[in-house]
Design an enzyme around this catalytic site. Structure first.
Site, mmCIF file in Angstrom:
data_model
loop_
_atom_site.group_PDB
_atom_site.id
_atom_site.type_symbol
_atom_site.label_atom_id
_atom_site.label_comp_id
_atom_site.label_asym_id
_atom_site.label_seq_id
_atom_site.Cartn_x
_atom_site.Cartn_y
_atom_site.Cartn_z
ATOM 1 N N GLY A 99 -7.414 3.918 2.749
ATOM 2 C CA GLY A 99 -7.607 2.890 1.712
ATOM 3 C C GLY A 99 -8.861 3.040 0.873
ATOM 4 C CG ASP B 255 -1.617 1.219 1.488
ATOM 5 O OD1 ASP B 255 -2.403 1.575 0.613
ATOM 6 O OD2 ASP B 255 -1.415 1.862 2.537
ATOM 7 C CG ASP C 198 -2.053 2.620 6.230
ATOM 8 O OD1 ASP C 198 -2.364 2.237 5.078
ATOM 9 O OD2 ASP C 198 -2.350 3.742 6.670
ATOM 10 N NE ARG D 205 -9.252 12.335 -5.112
ATOM 11 C CZ ARG D 205 -8.745 12.575 -6.313
ATOM 12 N NH1 ARG D 205 -9.346 13.425 -7.112
ATOM 13 N NH2 ARG D 205 -7.641 11.971 -6.731
ATOM 14 C CG ASP E 291 -1.740 7.628 0.531
ATOM 15 O OD1 ASP E 291 -0.936 8.546 0.440
ATOM 16 O OD2 ASP E 291 -2.612 7.391 -0.305
ATOM 17 C CG ASN F 77 -3.167 12.483 -6.212
ATOM 18 O OD1 ASN F 77 -3.136 13.231 -7.181
ATOM 19 N ND2 ASN F 77 -4.159 12.490 -5.345
ATOM 20 C CB SER G 41 -3.633 7.309 -3.967
ATOM 21 O OG SER G 41 -3.389 8.632 -4.397
HETATM 22 P P1 B16 Z 1 -6.589 10.010 -3.832
HETATM 23 P P2 B16 Z 1 -3.701 3.973 -0.116
HETATM 24 C C1 B16 Z 1 -5.632 5.810 -0.283
HETATM 25 O O1 B16 Z 1 -4.313 5.422 -0.526
HETATM 26 C C2 B16 Z 1 -5.734 6.618 1.004
HETATM 27 O O2 B16 Z 1 -5.427 5.806 2.125
HETATM 28 C C3 B16 Z 1 -7.141 7.135 1.158
HETATM 29 O O3 B16 Z 1 -7.240 7.910 2.340
HETATM 30 C C4 B16 Z 1 -7.513 7.977 -0.075
HETATM 31 O O4 B16 Z 1 -8.834 8.431 0.018
HETATM 32 C C5 B16 Z 1 -7.319 7.108 -1.323
HETATM 33 O O5 B16 Z 1 -6.003 6.635 -1.379
HETATM 34 C C6 B16 Z 1 -7.606 7.900 -2.577
HETATM 35 O O6 B16 Z 1 -6.594 8.874 -2.729
HETATM 36 O O7 B16 Z 1 -7.576 11.042 -3.394
HETATM 37 O O8 B16 Z 1 -5.163 10.506 -3.834
HETATM 38 O O9 B16 Z 1 -6.979 9.365 -5.146
HETATM 39 O O10 B16 Z 1 -3.665 3.961 1.380
HETATM 40 O O11 B16 Z 1 -4.612 2.930 -0.738
HETATM 41 O O12 B16 Z 1 -2.323 4.017 -0.725
HETATM 42 MG MG MG Z 2 -2.796 3.214 3.272
#
Ligand code: B16
Ligand code: MG
Length: 212
Positions: free
Chosen positions: A46, A9, A170, A49, A11, A118, A116
């Site tokens: 996880g 993962d 996480d 958005r 974030d 991003n 994400s």
């Molecule tokens: P984005 P991961 C997730 O990343 C985040 O934990 C989660 O809080 C967020 O809403 C999701 O990505 C979408 O992110 O807005 O940047 O597209 O933990 O799966 O790496």
């Molecule tokens: Mg995460």
């Protein structure tokens, strides 16, 4: 070795962008007068958005249109990206960097499985652009964690059976996704509370011990 690949993962595992998600969502919640704290933020780990915004809106008593929801999530992402723009290679800890290098040395394939959109920008900021053998992220999935799609896609990109991959997460939603995808998992941080992971990590470099 028990596994041929590790799917990480992003974030909250590879880097601490979770604090920036919190800051950006807090700005939106404050604007709308919605109560928002770390405990609610943990439920956003996880998940996508828009799903995150829907969780935040559980505490909202007003009326909000679909168009406004899109505008607010876009505004959140702009605040988030502004925070990401200040990240640099120093935001990748030595522990994570050295563990990744050692895992590669031991012959494991390494991939990202993140909700994400991003992901690639974050990896570039922290100096990991082009490092991973595969990237599965919010741009190639229809269902976010706890659906296993993001991890199954990562295994597919690696050309490996899911059982040959271990997930590092996480988020409780991420551990549930690993279980649904019939993959072993290692929990770190908030995911430790799920008590459902195959392994519990006290620190990131313990991965080197459990893969033996
Ligand atoms: P984005 P991961 C997730 O990343 C985040 O934990 C989660 O809080 C967020 O809403 C999701 O990505 C979408 O992110 O807005 O940047 O597209 O933990 O799966 O790496
Ligand atoms: Mg995460």
């Amino acid at each position: 070795m028990k596994y041929e690949a590790i799917i990480f993962d992003l974030d909250g595992v590879i880097c601490n962008t979770d604090k920036y998600h919190f800051e950006a969502w807090k700005a939106i919640a404050d604007k709308l007068g919605i109560y928002f704290d770390e405990k609610i933020n943990n439920r956003l780990r996880g998940v996508s958005r828009m799903e995150s915004f829907n969780i935040i809106l559980e505490k909202y008593s007003g009326v909000i249109s679909e168009k406004e929801k899109i505008d607010y999530t876009e505004e959140k992402n702009n605040i988030y990206k502004e925070l990401l723009s200040k990240m640099c290679e120093r935001d990748l800890s030595d522990e994570v960097k050295e563990t990744l290098i050692e895992l590669r040395k031991r012959g494991l394939k390494l991939a990202i499985g993140s909700s994400s959109k991003n992901t690639k920008y974050i990896l570039k900021q922290i100096g990991l652009e082009g490092f991973f053998d595969a990237i599965s992220d919010g741009n190639n999935i229809t269902n976010s964690k706890p659906d296993p799609e993001v991890f199954l896609k990562a295994a597919e990109y690696l050309k490996l059976q899911p059982e040959k991959c271990m997930i590092v997460e996480d988020a409780v939603a991420g551990i549930e996704a690993a279980i649904k995808g019939k993959m072993d998992s290692a929990a770190i941080g908030d995911a430790l509370f799920s008590n459902k992971a195959t392994y519990n990590l006290k620190s990131f470099n313990e991965i080197l011990i459990i893969i033996k």
